[in-house]
Design a protein around this motif. Sequence first.
Motif, PDB file in Angstrom:
ATOM      1  N   VAL A   1       1.147  -1.202   0.020  1.00  0.00           N
ATOM      2  CA  VAL A   1       0.015   0.641   0.444  1.00  0.00           C
ATOM      3  C   VAL A   1       0.778   1.164  -0.080  1.00  0.00           C
ATOM      4  O   VAL A   1       0.373   2.210  -0.732  1.00  0.00           O
ATOM      5  CB  VAL A   1      -0.808  -0.040   1.130  1.00  0.00           C
ATOM      6  CG1 VAL A   1      -1.751   1.332   1.214  1.00  0.00           C
ATOM      7  CG2 VAL A   1      -2.090  -1.083   1.108  1.00  0.00           C
ATOM      8  N   PHE A   2       1.688   1.729   0.673  1.00  0.00           N
ATOM      9  CA  PHE A   2       2.740   2.209   1.121  1.00  0.00           C
ATOM     10  C   PHE A   2       3.403   2.513  -0.045  1.00  0.00           C
ATOM     11  O   PHE A   2       3.489   3.248  -1.278  1.00  0.00           O
ATOM     12  CB  PHE A   2       3.575   2.263   2.303  1.00  0.00           C
ATOM     13  CG  PHE A   2       4.659   3.342   2.311  1.00  0.00           C
ATOM     14  CD1 PHE A   2       4.862   4.324   2.954  1.00  0.00           C
ATOM     15  CD2 PHE A   2       6.178   2.964   1.718  1.00  0.00           C
ATOM     16  CE1 PHE A   2       5.150   5.435   2.730  1.00  0.00           C
ATOM     17  CE2 PHE A   2       7.010   3.882   1.754  1.00  0.00           C
ATOM     18  CZ  PHE A   2       6.292   5.225   2.648  1.00  0.00           C
TER      19      PHE A   2
ATOM     20  N   VAL B   1       0.628   3.811  -2.594  1.00  0.00           N
ATOM     21  CA  VAL B   1       0.350   4.444  -2.668  1.00  0.00           C
ATOM     22  C   VAL B   1       1.282   6.465  -2.992  1.00  0.00           C
ATOM     23  O   VAL B   1       0.961   7.684  -3.755  1.00  0.00           O
ATOM     24  CB  VAL B   1       0.067   5.021  -1.725  1.00  0.00           C
ATOM     25  CG1 VAL B   1      -0.646   6.578  -1.480  1.00  0.00           C
ATOM     26  CG2 VAL B   1      -1.142   4.571  -1.339  1.00  0.00           C
ATOM     27  N   SER B   2       2.088   5.825  -2.571  1.00  0.00           N
ATOM     28  CA  SER B   2       3.117   6.796  -2.515  1.00  0.00           C
ATOM     29  C   SER B   2       4.058   6.918  -3.356  1.00  0.00           C
ATOM     30  O   SER B   2       5.621   8.099  -3.778  1.00  0.00           O
ATOM     31  CB  SER B   2       3.679   6.929  -1.282  1.00  0.00           C
ATOM     32  OG  SER B   2       4.829   5.339  -0.969  1.00  0.00           O
TER      33      SER B   2
ATOM     34  N   GLY C   1       1.846   8.050  -6.556  1.00  0.00           N
ATOM     35  CA  GLY C   1       2.083   9.808  -5.842  1.00  0.00           C
ATOM     36  C   GLY C   1       3.075  10.533  -6.363  1.00  0.00           C
ATOM     37  O   GLY C   1       3.168  11.393  -7.039  1.00  0.00           O
TER      38      GLY C   1
ATOM     39  N   TRP D   1      -4.459  12.707  12.629  1.00  0.00           N
ATOM     40  CA  TRP D   1      -4.500  11.729  11.407  1.00  0.00           C
ATOM     41  C   TRP D   1      -3.136  10.893  11.680  1.00  0.00           C
ATOM     42  O   TRP D   1      -3.236   9.477  11.134  1.00  0.00           O
ATOM     43  CB  TRP D   1      -3.397  12.614  10.698  1.00  0.00           C
ATOM     44  CG  TRP D   1      -4.560  13.977  10.584  1.00  0.00           C
ATOM     45  CD1 TRP D   1      -4.803  15.037  10.714  1.00  0.00           C
ATOM     46  CD2 TRP D   1      -5.844  14.117   9.435  1.00  0.00           C
ATOM     47  NE1 TRP D   1      -5.743  15.826  10.333  1.00  0.00           N
ATOM     48  CE2 TRP D   1      -6.390  15.123   9.254  1.00  0.00           C
ATOM     49  CE3 TRP D   1      -6.168  12.713   8.525  1.00  0.00           C
ATOM     50  CZ2 TRP D   1      -7.633  15.097   8.297  1.00  0.00           C
ATOM     51  CZ3 TRP D   1      -7.679  13.280   7.467  1.00  0.00           C
ATOM     52  CH2 TRP D   1      -7.913  14.691   7.449  1.00  0.00           C
TER      53      TRP D   1
ATOM     54  N   LEU E   1      -5.313   7.202  10.362  1.00  0.00           N
ATOM     55  CA  LEU E   1      -5.127   7.781   8.624  1.00  0.00           C
ATOM     56  C   LEU E   1      -3.403   7.339   9.122  1.00  0.00           C
ATOM     57  O   LEU E   1      -2.578   7.984   8.123  1.00  0.00           O
ATOM     58  CB  LEU E   1      -5.316   8.291   8.177  1.00  0.00           C
ATOM     59  CG  LEU E   1      -7.371   7.718   8.127  1.00  0.00           C
ATOM     60  CD1 LEU E   1      -7.121   9.544   7.420  1.00  0.00           C
ATOM     61  CD2 LEU E   1      -7.707   6.839   6.899  1.00  0.00           C
TER      62      LEU E   1
ATOM     63  N   LEU F   1      -1.418   6.567   5.363  1.00  0.00           N
ATOM     64  CA  LEU F   1      -1.593   6.999   4.703  1.00  0.00           C
ATOM     65  C   LEU F   1      -1.137   8.245   5.260  1.00  0.00           C
ATOM     66  O   LEU F   1      -0.496   9.166   4.008  1.00  0.00           O
ATOM     67  CB  LEU F   1      -3.310   7.995   4.116  1.00  0.00           C
ATOM     68  CG  LEU F   1      -4.155   6.621   3.654  1.00  0.00           C
ATOM     69  CD1 LEU F   1      -5.680   7.266   3.374  1.00  0.00           C
ATOM     70  CD2 LEU F   1      -3.590   6.306   2.398  1.00  0.00           C
TER      71      LEU F   1
ATOM     72  N   SER G   1       2.437   7.950   3.504  1.00  0.00           N
ATOM     73  CA  SER G   1       3.146   7.872   2.076  1.00  0.00           C
ATOM     74  C   SER G   1       2.648   9.361   2.030  1.00  0.00           C
ATOM     75  O   SER G   1       3.624   9.298   1.150  1.00  0.00           O
ATOM     76  CB  SER G   1       1.394   6.652   2.148  1.00  0.00           C
ATOM     77  OG  SER G   1       1.273   5.725   2.131  1.00  0.00           O
ATOM     78  N   PHE G   2       1.849  10.031   2.039  1.00  0.00           N
ATOM     79  CA  PHE G   2       1.776  11.968   1.679  1.00  0.00           C
ATOM     80  C   PHE G   2       3.112  12.134   2.169  1.00  0.00           C
ATOM     81  O   PHE G   2       4.007  13.039   1.216  1.00  0.00           O
ATOM     82  CB  PHE G   2       0.817  12.644   2.791  1.00  0.00           C
ATOM     83  CG  PHE G   2       0.844  13.957   2.726  1.00  0.00           C
ATOM     84  CD1 PHE G   2      -0.249  13.991   1.105  1.00  0.00           C
ATOM     85  CD2 PHE G   2       1.182  14.222   2.821  1.00  0.00           C
ATOM     86  CE1 PHE G   2      -0.187  15.580   0.639  1.00  0.00           C
ATOM     87  CE2 PHE G   2       1.909  16.030   2.592  1.00  0.00           C
ATOM     88  CZ  PHE G   2       0.659  16.514   1.609  1.00  0.00           C
TER      89      PHE G   2
ATOM     90  N   SER H   1       0.915   0.779  11.011  1.00  0.00           N
ATOM     91  CA  SER H   1       1.839   1.830  10.094  1.00  0.00           C
ATOM     92  C   SER H   1       4.228   0.754   9.329  1.00  0.00           C
ATOM     93  O   SER H   1       4.329   1.594   9.649  1.00  0.00           O
ATOM     94  CB  SER H   1       2.471   3.539  10.435  1.00  0.00           C
ATOM     95  OG  SER H   1       2.746   3.142  11.026  1.00  0.00           O
TER      96      SER H   1
END
Length: 293
Positions: free
Chosen positions: A79-80, A83-84, A88, A154, A158, A161, A164-165, A247
């Motif tokens: 997932v990481f 997404v990132s 991303g 956060w 999450l 996420l 990841s951001f 995480s």
Amino acid sequence: MSTAHAGRRQGRPWRWLPLAPATLLLVLFLAGPIAYCVWIAFTNTQLTGSSSSDFVGLANFRRAFADENFRNAVRLTLVFTFVSSIVGQNTLGLALAGLMRAASRPVRTLTGALVIAAWVLPEIVAAFLLYAFFRREGTLNAILDWLQLPSQNWLYTLPILAVSFANVWRGTAFSMLIYSAALSEIPKDITEAAQVDGASGVRRLWHITLPMIRRSIGTNLMLNTLSTLSVFGLIWAMTRGGPGNRSQTLPVFMYDQAFQKSLIGYGTAVALLLLLVGSLFSLVYLRLMRVEV
């Protein structure tokens, strides 16, 4: 003729002499440690407790695949990474490169400086900046409160996420630089001809730009994916893999097993599995890069 040929053959071993120091260093500091790690992965070596180290075969690997925490770490790592890195950094880097190409010089300079500044920051500094941004009393919630929007913790609700951001924010500059160089190599007459023929911006992007920078996309994806798979400091400083293990990616799980719980053999086996995951990603990207458009 044969005498000269024989002389050249006798002199060939000397041609490798300048490479000997570099080869020796690679063997000592790269191949040697890798071979030692492979051996450790098949033992029950621990940092504390028993000083003996016994060969246990595939026991560490069987333990990993039977461990729900390991499977959770694999899922979160995918997932990481997706997404990132794949979505991303890759997408945002391409978008920034395209926008900067069409922008004025002052805008390009300012945007490039801001994006690259996040990239050159030490990982631990970037991690604490993003921790301050996402924490319960952090900048993001202050902005949401000012806008009268609901806020939350956060890093608790999450966490994957949030990290990841953070990785997107820190690593997008690399993709932007690669795509900026790739876009500059596209002949302008091709895009101008397509524009004259009435092709929309989306069609030009899909049928001209992306095919012509396909190899740059593959190279960027491979390098970004491999670097994202090994991200440790950013996640450790922001969440330590928590709350719980929500995480805890593979590098964090590996560190926890090897150095927090002193299971060096098991942790090294996890590291080899992480290396295998990275190798699989590399093979996929290299295969895609060999496909002709």
